[in-house]
Write a protein that holds these residues in place. Structure first.
Motif, PDB file in Angstrom:
ATOM      1  N   GLY A   1       1.431  -1.232  -0.092  1.00 14.44           N
ATOM      2  CA  GLY A   1      -0.140   0.118   0.046  1.00 14.44           C
ATOM      3  C   GLY A   1       0.917   1.326  -0.048  1.00 14.44           C
ATOM      4  N   ILE A   2       1.711   1.167   0.497  1.00 11.94           N
ATOM      5  CA  ILE A   2       3.022   2.698   0.875  1.00 11.94           C
ATOM      6  C   ILE A   2       3.504   3.267  -0.693  1.00 11.94           C
ATOM      7  CG2 ILE A   2       4.997   3.732   2.417  1.00 11.94           C
ATOM      8  CD1 ILE A   2       2.189   3.850   3.954  1.00 11.94           C
ATOM      9  N   PRO A   3       3.995   1.995  -0.869  1.00  8.90           N
ATOM     10  CA  PRO A   3       4.982   2.104  -1.901  1.00  8.90           C
ATOM     11  C   PRO A   3       3.710   2.776  -3.207  1.00  8.90           C
ATOM     12  CG  PRO A   3       6.105   0.042  -1.216  1.00  8.90           C
ATOM     13  CD  PRO A   3       4.617   0.457  -0.578  1.00  8.90           C
ATOM     14  N   SER A   4       2.856   1.875  -3.077  1.00  9.96           N
ATOM     15  CA  SER A   4       2.096   2.115  -4.654  1.00  9.96           C
ATOM     16  C   SER A   4       0.580   3.779  -4.160  1.00  9.96           C
ATOM     17  CB  SER A   4       0.744   1.526  -4.813  1.00  9.96           C
ATOM     18  OG  SER A   4       1.045   0.507  -3.857  1.00  9.96           O
ATOM     19  N   GLY A   5       0.872   3.726  -2.986  1.00 10.70           N
ATOM     20  CA  GLY A   5      -0.051   5.411  -2.157  1.00 10.70           C
ATOM     21  C   GLY A   5       1.297   6.519  -3.047  1.00 10.70           C
ATOM     22  N   ILE A   6       2.170   6.144  -2.832  1.00 16.66           N
ATOM     23  CA  ILE A   6       3.330   7.076  -3.036  1.00 16.66           C
ATOM     24  C   ILE A   6       3.242   7.301  -4.546  1.00 16.66           C
ATOM     25  CG2 ILE A   6       6.079   7.508  -2.861  1.00 16.66           C
ATOM     26  CD1 ILE A   6       5.864   6.746  -0.497  1.00 16.66           C
ATOM     27  N   ALA A   7       3.416   6.378  -5.426  1.00 21.29           N
ATOM     28  CA  ALA A   7       3.461   6.054  -7.283  1.00 21.29           C
ATOM     29  C   ALA A   7       2.152   6.878  -6.981  1.00 21.29           C
ATOM     30  CB  ALA A   7       3.864   4.528  -7.340  1.00 21.29           C
ATOM     31  N   VAL A   8       0.820   6.877  -7.060  1.00 23.16           N
ATOM     32  CA  VAL A   8      -0.223   7.483  -7.640  1.00 23.16           C
ATOM     33  C   VAL A   8      -0.225   8.777  -6.778  1.00 23.16           C
ATOM     34  CG1 VAL A   8      -1.579   5.279  -8.098  1.00 23.16           C
ATOM     35  CG2 VAL A   8      -2.079   5.954  -5.746  1.00 23.16           C
ATOM     36  N   GLY A   9       0.339   9.327  -5.878  1.00 23.92           N
ATOM     37  CA  GLY A   9       0.466  10.512  -5.565  1.00 23.92           C
ATOM     38  C   GLY A   9       1.224  11.134  -5.883  1.00 23.92           C
ATOM     39  N   LEU A  10       2.548  10.399  -6.770  1.00 22.05           N
ATOM     40  CA  LEU A  10       3.094  11.283  -7.081  1.00 22.05           C
ATOM     41  C   LEU A  10       2.685  11.503  -8.790  1.00 22.05           C
ATOM     42  CD1 LEU A  10       6.933   9.464  -6.027  1.00 22.05           C
ATOM     43  CD2 LEU A  10       5.947  12.339  -5.986  1.00 22.05           C
ATOM     44  N   SER A  11       2.412  10.549  -9.496  1.00 23.41           N
ATOM     45  CA  SER A  11       2.133  10.398 -10.876  1.00 23.41           C
ATOM     46  C   SER A  11       0.382  10.743 -10.775  1.00 23.41           C
ATOM     47  CB  SER A  11       2.167   9.109 -11.288  1.00 23.41           C
ATOM     48  OG  SER A  11       2.148   9.147 -13.039  1.00 23.41           O
ATOM     49  N   ARG A  12       0.451  12.262 -11.301  1.00 23.28           N
ATOM     50  CA  ARG A  12      -0.959  12.016 -11.857  1.00 23.28           C
ATOM     51  C   ARG A  12      -1.812  11.105 -12.451  1.00 23.28           C
ATOM     52  NH1 ARG A  12      -3.420  16.049  -9.406  1.00 23.28           N
ATOM     53  NH2 ARG A  12      -2.238  16.940  -8.345  1.00 23.28           N
ATOM     54  N   TRP A  13      -0.867  10.472 -13.713  1.00 25.70           N
ATOM     55  CA  TRP A  13      -0.715   9.854 -14.816  1.00 25.70           C
ATOM     56  C   TRP A  13      -0.972   8.095 -14.299  1.00 25.70           C
ATOM     57  CZ3 TRP A  13       0.623   5.031 -16.884  1.00 25.70           C
ATOM     58  CH2 TRP A  13      -0.225   4.610 -17.578  1.00 25.70           C
ATOM     59  N   ALA A  14      -0.544   8.033 -13.326  1.00 22.62           N
ATOM     60  CA  ALA A  14      -1.194   6.331 -13.004  1.00 22.62           C
ATOM     61  C   ALA A  14      -1.995   6.717 -11.717  1.00 22.62           C
ATOM     62  CB  ALA A  14       0.329   5.980 -11.709  1.00 22.62           C
ATOM     63  N   ASP A  15      -2.166   7.936 -11.666  1.00 21.51           N
ATOM     64  CA  ASP A  15      -3.625   7.775 -10.427  1.00 21.51           C
ATOM     65  C   ASP A  15      -5.010   7.989 -11.239  1.00 21.51           C
ATOM     66  OD1 ASP A  15      -5.215   8.203  -7.886  1.00 21.51           O
ATOM     67  OD2 ASP A  15      -5.054  10.271  -8.745  1.00 21.51           O
ATOM     68  N   ARG A  16      -5.064   8.528 -12.224  1.00 24.21           N
ATOM     69  CA  ARG A  16      -5.780   8.131 -13.444  1.00 24.21           C
ATOM     70  C   ARG A  16      -6.079   6.565 -13.598  1.00 24.21           C
ATOM     71  NH1 ARG A  16      -4.632  13.357 -15.253  1.00 24.21           N
ATOM     72  NH2 ARG A  16      -3.590  12.125 -17.030  1.00 24.21           N
ATOM     73  N   ALA A  17      -5.168   5.755 -14.333  1.00 30.75           N
ATOM     74  CA  ALA A  17      -5.253   4.822 -15.388  1.00 30.75           C
ATOM     75  C   ALA A  17      -6.036   3.691 -13.582  1.00 30.75           C
ATOM     76  CB  ALA A  17      -4.174   4.264 -15.133  1.00 30.75           C
ATOM     77  N   THR A  18      -5.414   4.102 -12.679  1.00 42.13           N
ATOM     78  CA  THR A  18      -5.622   2.675 -11.346  1.00 42.13           C
ATOM     79  C   THR A  18      -6.898   3.627 -10.470  1.00 42.13           C
ATOM     80  OG1 THR A  18      -4.459   4.085  -9.849  1.00 42.13           O
ATOM     81  CG2 THR A  18      -3.622   1.933 -10.756  1.00 42.13           C
ATOM     82  N   ARG A  19      -7.652   5.126 -10.960  1.00 42.36           N
ATOM     83  CA  ARG A  19      -8.717   5.385  -9.464  1.00 42.36           C
ATOM     84  C   ARG A  19      -9.543   4.806  -9.507  1.00 42.36           C
ATOM     85  NH1 ARG A  19     -10.226  11.362 -10.337  1.00 42.36           N
ATOM     86  NH2 ARG A  19      -7.403  11.508 -10.118  1.00 42.36           N
ATOM     87  N   SER A  20     -10.069   3.907 -10.482  1.00 47.62           N
ATOM     88  CA  SER A  20     -11.506   3.600 -10.894  1.00 47.62           C
ATOM     89  C   SER A  20     -11.558   1.811 -10.397  1.00 47.62           C
ATOM     90  CB  SER A  20     -11.609   3.476 -12.418  1.00 47.62           C
ATOM     91  OG  SER A  20     -11.807   4.949 -12.777  1.00 47.62           O
ATOM     92  N   ALA A  21     -10.278   1.506 -10.769  1.00 51.32           N
ATOM     93  CA  ALA A  21     -10.242   0.570  -9.961  1.00 51.32           C
ATOM     94  C   ALA A  21      -9.955   0.482  -8.693  1.00 51.32           C
ATOM     95  CB  ALA A  21      -8.853  -0.375 -10.713  1.00 51.32           C
TER      96      ALA A  21
END
Ligand SMILES: Nc1ncnc2c1ncn2[C@@H]1O[C@H](COP(=O)(O)OP(=O)(O)OP(=O)(O)O)[C@@H](O)[C@H]1O
Ligand SMILES: [Mg+2]
Lengths: 265, 281, 261
Positions: free
Chosen positions: A84-104
């Motif tokens: 959870g922590i590394p993924s959370g940091i990743a989606v926090g840093l990258s708007r793109w990763a956030d958009r890609a995973t948000r719906s899931a």
């Protein structure tokens, strides 16, 4: 007017008040038994509960139940943190990763972890790994979202400050973003920790996987109501210890946050 | 006119060349913060930029620092175009309390830019910088335990610790009390002179600009351009009472004040250099 | 004009593409699985639709939703009410902290076997357990939210209002604590959903949770997964409902702030 209470030094007074509060709880419990709100046939007295606690500790049932529960809880939290922590940091840093995973994330997060007990049994059997799996699934979301929110909330001026010293992307993440996110992560960890206990006990109840939950069920089936209540006492005490540890960790690690915002007002 | 007697000027260290910045908002809304700004700063010079609130001073500083890409024009430092923060820049931000890291002690904050140096040298540099801003004995406290003026000095020390060639400061004294402000101004003047720093100070305080600077640029309201450039010829070291009572100080002050309050309606950028002789008459 | 529209469309759809990829992976994994333990998604969804069209919808699923909703609402209401009392009258704090810390630390699922023994596997018992699950996080966050309200707000409230505790509480303290109370409600909802499942899976002889467990025991994998999907949908539905209400409440709250300031 000096009263009896204010004359006592603060820590002593606090302890006395806490004891009085707990004593009231015991009295309330005994009162409810006496009045009949709790049936005396199935609800044992405080003395009987403590006695059962002693015997179940001595014969080892209670100790191994606590051991399994704590083990599953710790491993589950560890797995959830590692994911959870590394993924959370990743989606926090990258708007793109956030958009890609948000719906899931939005779809998976509300799934109550215990609904997956049957799946977990099929995948892992009914030993500790199955509990670890369920705890990790339940706890990964608060940790992921906590880390994401923490990264998002980093003050852009602090990032600029780091850039003004010529730091590159990686150094900024390591030296500014991560430390600034620690309080949010510790808070998320505290949240996950109590959620983890709930899921562990729930999974044990349903599946009979070893731990306090299944000791509770087997004692009840054997008609040992005093052990059932002793289990409740122990889960409560366990929870108190966990909460105290994490709350003090939160204060210790994240003390600057509370103080600095207070100082800014 | 005795132009021939002026000593040959120090080489240009920093220059802004037709800088403009237009912010584009989420929905395509545009804010033209900086219209067209050009100037040069010589090595060792103390330059102040004054302008009304919201005219784009912070935007200009962030552009000069390489933190923000200009929409038009170019910043040059040491004859190279600035694309990121160049080595040798020290920056003190307007919101100093937000720019100090709350999880680091004062010492660690000051050492922040010295990561590559050996520990021994880091400690020395931090101590030296803190001594320069007259802050000793608070090394092990956290920034949020200090007063506003002390925090500001920590921010300045942090910039000084890297031994910068250029010091950029954005309204560094805006939110401290009058007495602290005077102390910090004197301290800044002293540090710049002693270290031979090229200093660029952004402020909305006319007195502060004239009191500290060799040259003052006056910016117009948004979209900003340079309304006027004033060369301040007042003796150094400057003194709170004597300098501010100097008739020339009062003249500069009136000139700058007039420029800000009654800006020419003409929108084309003008740069009026007021030679010393003219002001003295 | 064309480019930004295209970009915003891809921005919005990239999330759904990822979801579709995950679903596709499930489908492929299911088809390749020879053990029979992991049915492909298409079969699970077909089964899910079938269950949703059968009378299980009215007999099992809707009652589950209703119990979860009722328990969550009751538990939150009690949590907010008691939270306001404990948060506002600080003199109570030293006496109540220790017993409350103990009580809230007892994980609510642990109470399920006792509750079943005492009251049977009845609707009121289930609603009560769900309510208790929501109660604790809401209580704790309400207390904390109220205690953390900036004393400056309270002081200015004393100046500008009639000064009675009640009006300060209603007009200043509660609005200021609302964000944290909302956090508590969100956690409470998640725990309510867990308890909805626990209360149905433990000691029940009917209901959705029971059906899922039964399918697992019979190794009827497709209907087991279909049941899990339905439980997940119930969670999704209630969470979406909560978010919608939260949004309305918050916009009302923002509007009020805008008017009074
Ligand atoms: N990131 C941004 N996005 C959009 N507009 C911005 C942004 N930053 C600043 N602006 C706008 O640009 C203009 C100049 O802002 P700037 O902060 O540079 O002014 P300033 O002169 O430093 O003001 P002050 O004296 O108050 O510090 C303002 O109108 C502001 O609203
Ligand atoms: Mg500014």
């Amino acid at each position: 007017m000096p009263s009896l209470l204010t004359d006592i030094p603060r820590p002593v007074r606090r302890t006395l008040q806490a004891c009085a509060g707990l004593a009231t709880l015991v009295l309330l419990f005994e009162g409810m038994r006496a009045v009949g709100l709790l049936p005396t046939t199935s609800v044992p007295s405080t003395g009987e509960i403590l006695g059962a606690l002693r015997t179940s500790v001595v014969d080892g049932d209670m100790v191994s139940a606590i051991g399994y529960t704590v083990l599953a809880w710790l491993l589950g939290l560890l797995v959830a943190t590692a994911i959870g922590i590394p993924s959370g940091i990743a989606v926090g840093l990258s708007r793109w990763a956030d958009r890609a995973t948000r719906s899931a994330v939005e779809i998976l997060r509300p799934v109550p972890a215990v609904a997956l007990v049957p799946v977990a049994i099929v995948l892992f059997g009914i030993e500790v790994p199955m509990q670890v799996f369920l705890i990790a699934i339940a706890c990964v979301w608060p940790l992921l979202l906590g880390a994401r929110g923490g990264v998002r909330a980093v003050d852009p001026l602090q990032v600029d400050t780091a850039r003004s010293f010529g730091l590159g992307q990686l150094a900024i993440i390591r030296r500014v973003v991560l430390p600034a996110t620690v309080p949010a992560m510790v808070t998320a960890l505290r949240l996950s920790a109590s959620l983890g206990v709930v899921v562990a006990v729930g999974a044990q109840l349903i599946s009979g996987s070893p731990g306090l939950g299944s000791l509770l069920v087997s004692s009840q089936n054997a008609g040992k109501n005093d052990v059932v209540w002793a289990c409740l006492l122990v889960t409560g005490a366990l929870g108190v210890v966990i909460n105290l540890l994490l709350a003090s960790a939160e204060r210790g690690i994240a003390g600057w946050q509370a103080l600095s915002t207070e100082g800014r007002r | 006119m005795t132009i021939s007697t002026t000593t040959s000027p120090a080489p240009v260290l920093l220059s802004a060349d037709g800088i403009g910045k237009t912010y584009v908002g989420e929905k395509g809304a545009q804010v033209e913060a900086i219209g067209d700004v050009s100037f040069t700063v010589a090595e060792g010079e103390f330059v102040a930029i004054v302008g009304p609130s919201g005219c784009g001073k912070t935007t200009l500083l962030r552009t000069i620092a390489g933190l923000l890409k200009p929409s038009r024009g170019e910043i040059r430092f040491d004859d190279k175009a600035v694309r990121r923060v160049p080595d040798g820049f020290g920056i003190v931000f307007q919101e100093y309390n937000r720019s100090l890291f709350p999880w680091l002690t004062v010492r660690k904050n000051v050492e922040f830019g010295l990561k590559d140096l050996p520990r021994q040298l880091r400690t020395e540099r931090a101590a030296e910088a803190l001594a320069r801003v007259h802050l000793a004995g608070v090394e092990d406290q956290y920034p949020w335990q200090l007063s506003g003026g002390m925090q500001q000095r920590v921010a300045i020390a942090r910039a000084l610790a890297t031994h910068p060639r250029v010091l950029l400061m954005d309204e560094p004294f805006a939110s401290v009390d009058a007495q602290t402000r005077i102390n910090l101004e004197l301290m800044t003047a002293e540090i710049s002179a002693e270290l031979g720093l090229t200093t660029l100070l952004i402020t909305h305080d006319i007195d502060e600009a004239i009191f500290l600077a060799d040259r003052v640029f006056v910016l117009s309201a948004r979209p900003s351009h340079v309304l006027m450039e004033v060369a301040v010829d007042l003796p150094r070291p400057r003194d709170e009472l004597a300098t501010k009572a100097d008739p020339r100080f009062l003249d500069y002050r009136r000139t700058v004040y007039d420029a800000i309050v009654h800006p020419t309606t003409d929108t084309t950028p003008i740069a009026t250099t007021i030679p010393r002789a003219e002001v003295l008459t | 004009m064309k480019a930004p529209t295209f970009r915003s469309v891809t921005h919005r759809s990239v999330g759904w593409i990822f979801v579709l990829v995950l679903m596709g992976l499930w489908e492929i994994a299911g088809r390749r699985d020879a053990s029979g333990l992991f049915p492909p998604l298409s079969e699970v969804l077909t089964e899910t639709l079938e269950v949703l069209r059968s009378d299980a919808l009215t007999n099992d699923i809707l009652p589950s939703v209703a119990r979860a909703l009722a328990g969550f609402v009751l538990g939150s209401a009690a949590g907010i009410a008691l939270g306001v009392v404990l948060g506002w009258w600080r003199a109570l704090e030293p006496w109540t902290t220790a017993p409350l810390e103990f009580l809230r630390a007892v994980p609510v699922p642990a109470l399920v076997p006792l509750a079943v023994a005492l009251y049977g596997s009845t609707d009121p018992m289930k609603v009560g357990i769900i309510a208790l699950g929501a109660f604790w996080p809401v209580l704790l966050n309400t207390v904390d939210g109220i205690r953390r309200v900036d004393p400056g707000y309270i002081e200015s409230a004393r100046v500008y209002t009639s000064g009675s505790s009640f009006s300060i509480l209603r007009r200043v303290v509660l609005p200021a604590a609302t964000p944290q109370i909302t956090t508590g409600l969100r956690i409470g909802l998640a725990i309510s959903l867990i308890l909805m499942v626990v209360s149905e899976m433990f000691g029940a002889s009917s209901g959705l949770g029971y059906l899922v467990l039964q399918s697992q025991r019979l190794y009827a994998m497709t209907s087991m997964y279909a049941g899990v999907v339905i439980l997940a949908l119930v969670g999704l539905l209630l969470t979406a409902l909560f978010s919608a209400v939260e949004k309305r409440a918050m916009s009302w709250f923002d509007g009020m702030k805008g008017r009074t300031s």
